[in-house]
Design a protein around this motif. Structure first.
Motif, short mmCIF file in Angstrom:
data_model
loop_
_atom_site.label_atom_id
_atom_site.label_comp_id
_atom_site.label_asym_id
_atom_site.label_seq_id
_atom_site.Cartn_x
_atom_site.Cartn_y
_atom_site.Cartn_z
N GLN A 130 -3.62 -0.40 -2.82
CA GLN A 130 -4.74 0.43 -2.38
C GLN A 130 -4.73 1.77 -3.11
O GLN A 130 -3.67 2.23 -3.52
CB GLN A 130 -4.64 0.67 -0.87
CG GLN A 130 -5.13 -0.52 -0.06
CD GLN A 130 -4.74 -0.39 1.39
OE1 GLN A 130 -4.00 0.49 1.78
NE2 GLN A 130 -5.27 -1.29 2.19
N PRO A 131 -5.88 2.39 -3.22
CA PRO A 131 -5.87 3.73 -3.83
C PRO A 131 -5.22 4.74 -2.91
O PRO A 131 -5.17 4.56 -1.70
CB PRO A 131 -7.37 4.04 -3.98
CG PRO A 131 -8.05 3.18 -2.98
CD PRO A 131 -7.22 1.95 -2.85
N GLY A 132 -4.70 5.80 -3.48
CA GLY A 132 -4.01 6.81 -2.68
C GLY A 132 -4.98 7.61 -1.84
O GLY A 132 -6.20 7.56 -2.03
N VAL A 173 3.23 -5.19 4.27
CA VAL A 173 2.50 -3.95 4.58
C VAL A 173 2.59 -2.97 3.43
O VAL A 173 1.58 -2.44 2.96
CB VAL A 173 3.07 -3.32 5.88
CG1 VAL A 173 2.45 -1.95 6.10
CG2 VAL A 173 2.79 -4.21 7.07
N THR A 174 3.82 -2.75 2.92
CA THR A 174 3.94 -1.80 1.81
C THR A 174 3.33 -2.39 0.55
O THR A 174 2.78 -1.65 -0.28
CB THR A 174 5.40 -1.43 1.55
OG1 THR A 174 6.19 -2.60 1.58
CG2 THR A 174 5.92 -0.45 2.55
N GLY A 175 3.41 -3.70 0.40
CA GLY A 175 2.80 -4.33 -0.77
C GLY A 175 1.30 -4.15 -0.79
O GLY A 175 0.70 -3.90 -1.83
N TRP A 210 11.03 -2.12 -4.36
CA TRP A 210 10.08 -2.38 -3.27
C TRP A 210 10.82 -2.44 -1.93
O TRP A 210 10.38 -1.89 -0.93
CB TRP A 210 9.37 -3.68 -3.57
CG TRP A 210 8.23 -4.05 -2.70
CD1 TRP A 210 7.61 -3.26 -1.77
CD2 TRP A 210 7.56 -5.30 -2.69
NE1 TRP A 210 6.59 -3.95 -1.18
CE2 TRP A 210 6.54 -5.20 -1.72
CE3 TRP A 210 7.71 -6.49 -3.40
CZ2 TRP A 210 5.69 -6.26 -1.45
CZ3 TRP A 210 6.85 -7.54 -3.12
CH2 TRP A 210 5.85 -7.43 -2.16
N ALA A 234 -0.25 -1.66 0.62
CA ALA A 234 -0.51 -0.25 0.31
C ALA A 234 -0.38 0.00 -1.19
O ALA A 234 -1.06 0.87 -1.74
CB ALA A 234 0.48 0.64 1.07
N LEU A 235 0.49 -0.79 -1.83
CA LEU A 235 0.73 -0.62 -3.27
C LEU A 235 -0.55 -0.86 -4.06
O LEU A 235 -0.78 -0.25 -5.11
CB LEU A 235 1.81 -1.62 -3.69
CG LEU A 235 2.65 -1.36 -4.90
CD1 LEU A 235 3.33 -0.04 -4.79
CD2 LEU A 235 3.68 -2.46 -5.04
N HIS A 257 2.97 4.89 -4.78
CA HIS A 257 1.84 4.01 -4.44
C HIS A 257 2.06 3.28 -3.14
O HIS A 257 1.11 2.99 -2.43
CB HIS A 257 1.58 3.05 -5.59
CG HIS A 257 0.90 3.71 -6.76
ND1 HIS A 257 -0.42 4.04 -6.75
CD2 HIS A 257 1.39 4.15 -7.93
CE1 HIS A 257 -0.74 4.65 -7.88
NE2 HIS A 257 0.35 4.73 -8.62
N LEU A 261 0.80 5.62 -0.53
CA LEU A 261 -0.60 6.04 -0.67
C LEU A 261 -0.72 7.39 -1.38
O LEU A 261 -1.60 8.19 -1.06
CB LEU A 261 -1.30 6.09 0.68
CG LEU A 261 -1.30 4.80 1.49
CD1 LEU A 261 -1.83 5.04 2.87
CD2 LEU A 261 -2.12 3.75 0.78
#
Lengths: 385, 329, 174
Positions: C30-32, C23-25, B289, C27-28, B44, B47
């Motif tokens: 958001q839908p793929g 940033v990665t959080g 994470w 994305a976590l 996730h 994406l």
């Protein structure tokens, strides 16, 4: 049957020069040809003291496919698909270099529309190459996520280029005197939408990676190449631009219609891995600028100059230089008047860039060597040809 | 001694056996769950959906992977020291079981309650590095040897600030018993030592990531530099045990962090053990994470961070804790 | 280096790390963006631009018969020799008319291909054959899903394919 004795193995020609003496306590390490961060089949012989590199020597030839020899066996047009396989990441530039060399030999004038299309697709391809390098470099440094974000953006380019050329990676789009087919009607709007999208993504790239303190620690002051060293080895492209010399074939010897566009050549003076990184990140913007100007000024007209059914250049030779994503690509074609080239010489920028590695890696840590190797942006099939 | 006495939980040996059985079951199950969580979070973050096809949302994927690993042939390379080579993965797993014993799962839940639980965990967690050395040395592989050398320096460097930060909390609490330390904190965040002494918590977290060889400090395995570091030559369950030990170590450091800094089992509404699990999994999620965000640090930077930043800061923190405890007590 | 500089350095470093986590959080949550292939497919207008193997184009009046005149230009143009066109060999004078022999195109007196085979395992999809064809009888198909367990399946008989497609189209048209 004789039992297999592993101690009897003496290594090959490349490792023989690294054999330690009886009292030598250096560690001889063969990095590759199957190693995650040598990007394919590069092999590097290392002589280590602890983790410090005393000597590094690249060993090539694991993916040598005799492209130059193949050129002599095929007709001029039949060799074109090979160009997409030399450097699969920036296939368009190689297409252009070969088509340009043959056109120069024959004295063919390429129609304006074809020239503009060539610029647009080459720059799109350059962005896709840089994005892939960006992701792969961060994989070398141990970050897994950026390559997925880069591929997300790269996918849009591949879709655009697929609509134009039909392929997604190894393009064979150029012809002698033009391009293979016309662009679809929505090409300009898709390109503009993409450049807008990429510009909006760049701040995220900066936040996630460029500003990251760990990445800066891994890149800054690593593999410092001064401009004299770069010049001696013939390093080109982002490698020499990161050393402070704004040398770019698109500006220095403009080919095609590059002299009609207004763009900035990014250059950094530090000469370290970070400078090369920054040059490539800035080139994303430069390429976006060029694409905008090219698709907005796309003229109407034919896309193919009048060239006979069989391409038969007159006796003579010609040389054509193109700025690829990795540096200056030069293709030298010599014709003896027949339907097949007498000789084709491919000058791959990666070969010269890799040669600098021996000097850069000396005295650094093993982890730094990986970082330097990544920052040179090597595509091994291009180096071996 | 009659049978009834032997079967009672008060009898130490019975308790130990049952405790170890529980630990094996828990570690095995949690290893599978953590692999799934890791891959889901990674997916996730990037994406993409992560494992999806085996079981609901790919929940059974780790199980299938484990079956595959068990089914693989165990290969020992030429010239390897067979005894050390196969001892290493077992040794990686052994300290894990011991370290799990004193963790306070609930107000009255522990395998073996002891008043020096913290010392036991710290002592045995240092043993884990031995298995990495043996694995690197025994496999007769140059990458493995480099990985082993890295792991020694790394674990020595990070043991020091880890100990110091734990000491600061132990002195504040006045105990080395994880139960007592947890009990002295309340159920609300402002009563936790992690909030009262955030510096120690921060140092502990950084050291915990480094001690468990997780990215961005995963230098002993560093797959883009050392191919796979110390476990380059391991196949099948040899690799699987290292893998499982890594996740088990993560659970231990998260458990210790939850007990020391986040109030252990204490919390409103829910029974203790659930709070403890929730806190452990929050920390585990944070560690995962981190892994999917950062590049890997270089070796000298790793050591610099420990000796130049974390150790002095931890000493400072310890001194402050002593002063506060001295005046407070 | 002074202490304030050190603290500033540590602060900017830590800040960059927290921003990276952000940033990665993000994305976590958001839908793929991936297309889950067997369940989903990319949009049709993305697939149609894909270059599959070459295929023959039928005549306007009869879609089951190719425009091809069996001149052999594509065979010569192909860089990887993946096209084979066979035509009936005209019987020489004085010989008895035996069983029909097939020979490589072009053959005298033969204006339609007897067999048209593309070996897709050799093809590099350059499009030289379609470009050289004097009667525009070749084009790229939009078939991205070429999967097989057998290498022989990649020797595609284009005439059979053209007849099949013409029949399918006729059925669909009714």
């Amino acid at each position: 049957m004789q039992a297999f004795d592993p101690t009897a193995l003496r290594g090959d020609l490349a490792s023989a020069r690294f054999e330690p003496g009886p009292t030598d306590d250096k560690l001889i390490l063969s990095m590759g040809p199957q190693h995650p961060s040598t990007h394919g089949v590069l092999r590097i012989m290392l002589e280590l003291d602890g983790e410090y590199i005393l000597r590094a020597e690249p060993v090539l030839g694991y993916i040598h496919r005799m492209h130059e020899w193949m050129a002599e066996q095929k007709t001029y047009m039949q060799f074109m698909p090979n160009m997409g396989r030399v450097d699969y990441l920036h296939a368009m530039a190689w297409n252009w270099a070969y088509a340009g060399a043959v056109e120069r030999l024959m004295g063919v004038e390429v129609p304006k529309r074809a020239e503009y299309i060539r610029v647009a697709v080459t720059e799109l391809n350059r962005i896709s190459s840089h994005l892939l390098w960006w992701g792969a470099y961060l994989l070398d440094l141990g970050a897994f996520t950026p390559i997925m974000y880069a591929f997300d953006d790269r996918e849009i380019i591949l879709d655009i280029l697929q609509a134009v050329t039909g392929s997604r990676l190894t393009y064979s789009y150029f012809t002698i005197g033009g391009v293979y087919g016309d662009v679809p009607a929505d090409f300009a709007s898709r390109c503009l939408a993409f450049t807008r999208h990429l510009r909006s993504r760049l701040p995220m790239y900066r936040d996630l990676v460029t500003d990251n303190v760990i990445l800066r620690g891994r890149c800054e002051d690593i593999g410092v190449m001064d401009v004299e060293l770069a010049r001696r080895y013939g390093a080109t492209g982002p490698c020499i631009r990161g050393s402070g010399a704004p040398v770019d074939t698109r500006r220095a010897e403009p080919y095609g219609v590059y002299n009609r566009f207004d763009f900035r050549i990014p250059a950094y003076t530090e000469g370290d891995a970070m400078a090369r990184y920054m040059v490539r990140m800035d080139e994303l913007v430069t390429s976006c600028d060029i694409i905008d100007q090219a698709v907005q000024g796309l003229p109407e007209g034919p896309i193919q100059a009048k060239v006979g059914k069989t391409v038969k250049p007159p006796k003579g030779e010609a040389c054509y230089a193109v700025e690829g994503a990795r540096g200056k690509i030069i293709i030298h074609v010599r014709s003896d008047g027949g339907p097949k080239p007498y000789r084709v010489k491919l000058r791959a920028p990666g070969f010269s860039n890799l040669s600098v590695f021996c000097d850069l890696a000396r005295g650094t840590l093993l982890a730094d060597a990986v970082s330097i190797l990544g920052s040179l942006d090597l595509v091994i099939p291009e180096i071996d040809r | 001694m009659n049978l009834e006495q032997l079967l009672s939980l008060d009898y130490p040996l019975t308790r130990l056996v049952i405790g170890l059985l529980c630990i094996f079951a828990f570690v095995g199950l949690n290893g599978l769950v953590l692999v799934w969580v890791e891959r889901k979070v990674a997916g996730h973050c990037q994406l993409r959906p992560g494992p999806l096809h085996v079981g609901p949302h790919g929940l059974l994927q780790p199980l299938v992977d484990a079956v595959k690993l068990i089914g693989k042939q165990l290969v020992a390379p030429f010239g390897s020291d067979k005894a050390l080579f196969w001892l290493a993965p077992l040794l990686a797993f052994a300290p894990v079981t011991v370290c799990m014993l004193p963790l306070p799962w609930g107000p009255d839940m522990a395998m073996i309650p002891m008043n020096t639980g913290l010392v036991l965990i710290l002592a045995f967690s240092g043993l884990g590095v031995l298995s990495l050395i043996l694995a690197g040395w025994g496999s007769n592989n140059k990458w493995g040897l480099l990985g082993a050398a890295r792991s020694v320096a790394q674990s020595v460097a990070y043991e020091v600030p880890l100990l110091l930060s734990v000491m600061a909390v132990a002195i504040t609490a006045g105990s080395l018993d994880l139960f007592q330390i947890s009990a002295q904190q309340g159920g609300w965040p402002w009563q936790w030592y992690g909030v009262k002494n955030p510096l120690a918590f921060f140092i502990f977290l950084v050291c915990a990531v480094a001690e468990t060889n997780r990215a961005p400090f995963d230098l002993p395995e560093a797959e883009s530099e050392l191919t796979a570091g110390f476990h380059t030559e391991y196949s099948g369950m040899g690799f699987g045990l290292f893998f499982l030990a890594e996740y088990a170590n993560m659970i231990i450091v998260s458990g210790v962090a939850a007990a020391l800094f986040l109030g252990g089992w204490q919390g409103p509404f829910l029974p203790g053990v659930w709070w403890f699990l929730v806190k452990i999994y929050c920390i585990l999620f944070f560690i995962i994470w981190l892994r999917w965000t950062y590049p890997r640090v270089r070796f000298d930077q790793l050591l610099n961070l420990s000796w130049k930043w974390l150790t002095p800061l931890a000493l400072l923190d310890l001194a402050l804790a002593v002063i506060v405890a001295g005046f407070g007590g | 280096m002074s202490v304030s500089q050190l603290i500033e350095e540590a602060y900017t470093g830590l800040k960059s790390l927290v921003i990276g986590l952000g940033v990665t959080g993000k994305a976590l949550t958001q839908p793929g963006v991936t297309v889950l292939y067997p369940m989903e497919e990319v949009e049709r207008d993305n697939l149609v631009t894909y270059r599959g193997h070459v295929e023959l184009i039928g005549k306007d009046e009869d879609p089951a018969v190719p425009r091809c005149v069996a001149c052999g230009a594509c065979v010569k143009a192909c860089p990887s020799n993946c096209i084979t066109i066979l035509c009936p060999v005209a019987a020489k004078e004085g010989e008895e008319a035996g069983p029909v022999k097939m020979g490589p195109a072009p053959q005298k007196g033969s204006k339609t291909p007897g067999e048209f085979i593309v070996d897709f395992s050799l093809c590099s999809l350059c499009g030289q054959c379609a470009k050289t064809c004097p009667v525009d009888s070749l084009q790229f198909s939009d078939n991205p899903y070429m999967v097989s367990f057998d290498r022989k399946d990649f020797r595609i008989d284009l005439l059979a394919r053209l007849r099949r497609m013409a029949r399918d189209e006729a059925v669909a048209g009714e």
